[in-house]
Design a protein around this motif. Structure first.
Motif, PDB file in Angstrom:
ATOM      1  N   GLN A  59       0.989  -1.228   0.149  1.00  0.00           N
ATOM      2  CA  GLN A  59       0.074  -0.161   0.058  1.00  0.00           C
ATOM      3  C   GLN A  59       0.748   1.214  -0.145  1.00  0.00           C
ATOM      4  OE1 GLN A  59      -3.501  -0.085  -0.245  1.00  0.00           O
ATOM      5  NE2 GLN A  59      -2.989  -2.070  -0.579  1.00  0.00           N
ATOM      6  N   GLY A  60       2.066   1.379   0.680  1.00  0.00           N
ATOM      7  CA  GLY A  60       3.043   2.396   0.567  1.00  0.00           C
ATOM      8  C   GLY A  60       3.679   2.599  -0.521  1.00  0.00           C
ATOM      9  N   ALA A  62       8.435  -2.228  -6.671  1.00  0.00           N
ATOM     10  CA  ALA A  62       7.643  -3.302  -7.721  1.00  0.00           C
ATOM     11  C   ALA A  62       7.985  -2.857  -9.250  1.00  0.00           C
ATOM     12  CB  ALA A  62       6.083  -3.501  -7.342  1.00  0.00           C
ATOM     13  N   ALA A  63       7.860  -1.412  -9.352  1.00  0.00           N
ATOM     14  CA  ALA A  63       8.228  -0.988 -10.689  1.00  0.00           C
ATOM     15  C   ALA A  63       9.635  -1.197 -10.920  1.00  0.00           C
ATOM     16  CB  ALA A  63       8.012   0.459 -10.886  1.00  0.00           C
ATOM     17  N   SER A  96       6.934  -7.787  -0.144  1.00  0.00           N
ATOM     18  CA  SER A  96       7.583  -6.189  -0.446  1.00  0.00           C
ATOM     19  C   SER A  96       7.968  -5.541   0.856  1.00  0.00           C
ATOM     20  CB  SER A  96       6.374  -5.653  -0.807  1.00  0.00           C
ATOM     21  OG  SER A  96       5.172  -5.465  -0.188  1.00  0.00           O
ATOM     22  N   THR A  97       8.618  -4.392   0.890  1.00  0.00           N
ATOM     23  CA  THR A  97       8.854  -3.675   1.945  1.00  0.00           C
ATOM     24  C   THR A  97       8.237  -2.330   1.845  1.00  0.00           C
ATOM     25  OG1 THR A  97      10.638  -2.725   3.231  1.00  0.00           O
ATOM     26  CG2 THR A  97      10.922  -3.090   0.900  1.00  0.00           C
ATOM     27  N   ARG A 134       2.757  -4.506 -13.669  1.00  0.00           N
ATOM     28  CA  ARG A 134       3.339  -4.973 -12.291  1.00  0.00           C
ATOM     29  C   ARG A 134       3.549  -3.566 -11.378  1.00  0.00           C
ATOM     30  NH1 ARG A 134       8.326  -9.242 -13.606  1.00  0.00           N
ATOM     31  NH2 ARG A 134       7.093 -10.754 -14.631  1.00  0.00           N
ATOM     32  N   ALA A 135       3.026  -2.712 -12.113  1.00  0.00           N
ATOM     33  CA  ALA A 135       3.104  -1.494 -11.010  1.00  0.00           C
ATOM     34  C   ALA A 135       2.020  -0.442 -11.608  1.00  0.00           C
ATOM     35  CB  ALA A 135       4.596  -0.765 -11.103  1.00  0.00           C
TER      36      ALA A 135
END
Length: 480
Positions: free
Chosen positions: A158-159, A166-167, A239-240, A329-330
């Motif tokens: 979400q952040g 991701a991109a 993800s982070t 993907r983004a």
């Protein structure tokens, strides 16, 4: 960090793009999955991924690697619960207590002798391979590839940091495939990698004195001229949301790659040196970005150079976004922010140089760690010291001359060599003989193909083990 110098469109085609309708796997596959101070959620997620794999259960061996001793007890307990909850008694699914898990290269060196697959894959703790990925990888290998890898796609958080990451990952994967198309070299990842057992023998023993063991694989395999490729079915990776953690991870990558190039350069072939030069050149370009941007305020020449780098980076991002497999993907905002993120991320190169200069070989985790864990873990092999640290692990006392030369362990409970009766090839590879049996590993059923394994033995306490004479390990390897 190759993407700024490499076109990201067009890219090399996938080695396997779907499977023939009637084709079924016929080779035994081993998954090596290392866990070090992982959360319950990570282990549960991994167990569900294993349970969902679309691969014949009688041909699949899953080895979960956790640390031995008190430091690994929590991981072992969580792993046992997660495996039980997955409810796949038909799988040869074992939890191996290894004497060392730091860095990953040490864990793999201990684990490889337990793997009895024709094909061996390395999959990290937080990685979720697609259900059809193993079969797709085997199909590609049977078409003449020595090693194939799947792309690891960051989950959309979400952040903003997670979305931009991701991109960025998409740009990275496009650049790796672009580099393979342009120069015929491949940056082999450290996870979601499938290779013939004989291919892994080319890079064993895995280096234990560095945190980027996979980049050493890349340089060695490219120098040896092996054929590598990519499979379409991706893996999901956690993800982070933490910018600092993401930048520390980039610093680890940069430090490991720089050191790998420096250590291996004298022995690399022309093909290996192409990969090394592109990687170092990409990092140099990244490091130059903030310097040129600062100098552009006063220098027209610096202004032009900075603009050139920013345009080159933007073209790489646009090239990746142009490919249908990466575009979704983004989101649009994340794609737009990749170039600014790369500028910010350039500080990781300077951190990498600083860490390297002071001899730091620590491992920066991008994930949340468990309550007992730590975010940074020393990576030097046990007993290594300063500049005199060994480049490969020393052979255990009592090792044969061949084992000592290869840096492989002798026949011990932690990492067995060839059992009595092993063939010369098996002994050289440090694998158990096909006829070997151990106290807590059920013998395989003979016949075509690998047979189903018996239910894993329960974990034995030290007191019980001492009383019964059993080895202080949850499980030992099958014979091959």
């Amino acid at each position: 960090m190759t993407d700024i110098l490499v076109p990201t469109w067009p890219v090399i085609p996938y080695a396997a793009d779907g499977l023939p309708p009637q084709w079924r796997p016929s080779r035994r596959l081993t998954l090596l999955m290392p866990f070090y101070r992982e959360t319950e959620a990570t282990l549960t997620r991994s167990a569900r991924a294993v349970a969902a794999l679309d691969y014949p259960p009688e041909l699949l061996q899953v080895l979960w690697l956790v640390e031995d001793g008190p430091d690994g007890d929590q991981d072992a307990e969580r792993a046992t619960r997660a495996r039980a909850a997955a409810d796949r008694p038909d799988l040869d699914w074992r939890i191996l207590r290894l004497p060392s898990m730091r860095p990953k290269g040490a864990a793999l060196n201990h684990a490889f002798p337990y793997a009895d697959g024709d094909v061996i894959a390395v999959v990290d703790a937080d990685v979720v391979p697609g259900p059809r990925q193993p079969a797709e990888a085997l199909w590609a290998l049977e078409q003449g590839y020595a090693l194939v890898q799947a792309e690891e796609v960051s989950e959309r958080g979400q952040g903003l940091t997670a979305r931009v990451r991701a991109a960025e990952d998409a740009v990275w994967h496009a650049s790796v495939r672009g580099l393979a198309r342009v120069a015929g070299v491949h940056v082999v990842a450290g996870s979601s990698v499938y290779a013939w057992a004989s291919t892994w023998d080319r890079v064993r023993p895995v280096r234990e004195d560095d945190v980027e063991e996979s980049y050493h694989w890349s340089l060695e395999l490219m120098s040896q001229g092996v054929r590598t490729g990519f499979v379409r079915t991706p893996s999901g990776v956690s993800s982070t949301e933490h910018t600092g953690a993401a930048l520390r991870q980039r610093a680890r990558w940069a430090r490991g790659q720089l050191r790998a190039v420096a250590v291996n350069w004298p022995t690399l072939s022309a093909r290996g040196r192409v990969l090394g030069a592109v990687s170092v050149g990409g990092m140099a370009a990244r490091a130059a970005m903030p310097v040129l941007l600062a100098a552009a305020v006063a220098s027209p020449r610096a202004r032009k150079a900075a603009a050139g780098l920013l345009v080159a980076d933007a073209l790489c991002v646009l090239g990746a976004r142009r490919s249908p497999e990466y575009r979704d993907r983004a989101d649009g905002t994340a794609w737009f922010l990749v170039v600014p993120w790369h500028v910010l991320g350039s500080v990781a190169v300077y951190r990498a140089l600083w860490e390297w200069a002071r001899g730091d070989r620590g491992w920066h985790s991008v994930r949340e760690v468990s309550e007992a864990g730590a975010a940074e873990v020393p990576a030097a092999a046990p007993g290594a010291s300063g500049a005199g640290a060994a480049e490969v692990p020393a052979a255990a006392p009592g090792a044969s001359d061949a084992e000592a030369a290869a840096g492989r362990p002798s026949v011990t409970a932690e990492a067995p060599g060839a059992a009595p009766g092993a063939s010369d090839a098996e002994a050289a590879a440090g694998r158990p003989a096909k006829a070997a049996e151990t106290l807590d590993a059920a013998p395989r059923v003979s016949g075509a193909g690998a047979a189903k394994a018996a239910d894993p033995a329960p974990e034995v306490s030290e007191a019980e083990a001492a009383a019964s004479g059993a080895a202080l390990r949850e499980e030992r390897p099958h014979g091959r």
